[in-house]
Design a protein around this motif. Sequence first.
Motif, short mmCIF file in Angstrom:
data_model
loop_
_atom_site.label_atom_id
_atom_site.label_comp_id
_atom_site.label_asym_id
_atom_site.label_seq_id
_atom_site.Cartn_x
_atom_site.Cartn_y
_atom_site.Cartn_z
N TYR A 1 0.86 -1.17 0.00
CA TYR A 1 0.00 0.00 0.00
C TYR A 1 0.91 1.23 0.00
O TYR A 1 2.08 1.16 0.36
N ASP A 2 0.32 2.38 -0.35
CA ASP A 2 1.03 3.64 -0.15
C ASP A 2 0.06 4.65 0.46
O ASP A 2 -1.12 4.36 0.64
N ILE A 3 0.57 5.81 0.79
CA ILE A 3 -0.24 6.79 1.51
C ILE A 3 -1.43 7.25 0.67
O ILE A 3 -2.49 7.58 1.21
N ASP A 4 -1.30 7.24 -0.65
CA ASP A 4 -2.43 7.62 -1.49
C ASP A 4 -3.54 6.58 -1.43
O ASP A 4 -4.72 6.93 -1.55
N CYS B 1 0.28 13.17 17.27
CA CYS B 1 1.33 12.16 17.45
C CYS B 1 1.67 11.51 16.12
O CYS B 1 1.56 10.29 15.94
N THR B 2 2.09 12.32 15.17
CA THR B 2 2.35 11.85 13.82
C THR B 2 3.59 12.55 13.29
O THR B 2 4.26 13.31 14.00
N GLY B 3 3.92 12.28 12.04
CA GLY B 3 5.05 12.93 11.42
C GLY B 3 4.87 12.96 9.92
O GLY B 3 4.16 12.14 9.34
N ALA B 4 5.53 13.93 9.28
CA ALA B 4 5.47 14.02 7.82
C ALA B 4 6.43 13.05 7.16
O ALA B 4 6.25 12.67 6.01
N ARG B 5 7.46 12.65 7.88
CA ARG B 5 8.39 11.60 7.42
C ARG B 5 9.00 10.98 8.66
O ARG B 5 9.44 11.69 9.57
N LEU B 6 9.02 9.65 8.69
CA LEU B 6 9.56 8.94 9.86
C LEU B 6 10.74 8.09 9.42
O LEU B 6 10.58 7.00 8.87
N ASP B 7 11.92 8.61 9.65
CA ASP B 7 13.15 7.89 9.33
C ASP B 7 13.61 7.08 10.55
O ASP B 7 13.28 7.43 11.68
N PRO B 8 14.40 6.02 10.33
CA PRO B 8 14.83 5.48 9.05
C PRO B 8 13.78 4.52 8.47
O PRO B 8 13.08 3.83 9.21
N ALA B 9 13.73 4.45 7.16
CA ALA B 9 12.77 3.55 6.51
C ALA B 9 13.01 2.10 6.90
O ALA B 9 12.05 1.31 7.01
N MET C 1 6.83 6.88 2.77
CA MET C 1 6.11 8.14 2.78
C MET C 1 7.04 9.32 3.05
O MET C 1 7.87 9.27 3.95
N ASP C 2 6.88 10.36 2.29
CA ASP C 2 7.55 11.64 2.56
C ASP C 2 6.55 12.75 2.27
O ASP C 2 6.33 13.12 1.11
N LEU C 3 5.95 13.29 3.32
CA LEU C 3 4.94 14.33 3.18
C LEU C 3 5.51 15.73 3.38
O LEU C 3 4.74 16.70 3.36
N LEU C 4 6.80 15.85 3.58
CA LEU C 4 7.37 17.18 3.80
C LEU C 4 7.05 18.14 2.66
O LEU C 4 6.70 19.30 2.90
#
Length: 255
Positions: A60-63, A111-119, A183-186
């Motif tokens: 799946y992806d964020i879309d 409690c979220t993030g636009a990108r959560l590293d490391p993949a 996901m990278d929403l930045l």
Amino acid sequence: MIVAHTVSGRTDAPTVVLANSLGSTWEMWDANLAEWEQYFRVIRFDTRGHGRSPVPAGPYDIDDLADDVVVLLDRLGVERAHFVGLSLGGMTGLRLAARDPSRVDRLVVLCTGARLDPAAAWTDRADLVRTKGSEAVAEAVVRRWFTEARLESDPLLRERSEAMVASTPAEGYASCCEVIATMDLLPDLPAITAPTLAIAGADDPATPPWQLERIADSVAHGKLLVVPGAAHLAAAERPDVINPAVIAHLMEDDE
């Protein structure tokens, strides 16, 4: 795809959609529901691969997750709604608000993030769950969901929460881990025009307050609230703070 959902609250009030975290079901909002139902028509749903929803094969992806919300809104005849999402649900809300701004009125992300590293942390977790099932991560996940003080004071909460995670279908859990990994929403954040309240748990080890500060600073109209005595499932741990903050934000006049 139609995800499993339930509708409650006032039929004559604005609609708010609640989107849950990785490894949870719509019951994660139980501590918030009764108060929010006094002001809104509330739609809760289980993310694809979770709870009562279908479990399509990954990836799946964020879309895909944002698409599921659009399909659900269309199914229920809702043109525009407020959106409240925690963790993975917050990521879904950020993408939806950037991609389909006409569908999102006001936004709350917790409690979220636009990108959560490391993949790799997420792909490794996906591999573990596919091999050993969601129960393999349940204990560690719940230790991040709540502060140790809360878990020590409420053993039944720990038991119920671990059971919720463990019951998540392995393919659904793993595929949603891969959503986060890719996901990278930045780049999306500056495009978000919905007035946004970003809520952080002060003691959240998974998405610490700086992640929410980055969101609040990057969207067009952002505010930050840091909640003391709360870890990753802040809405469940500190409804006394979060319930009125969400109501106030969603009922504000448009900026």
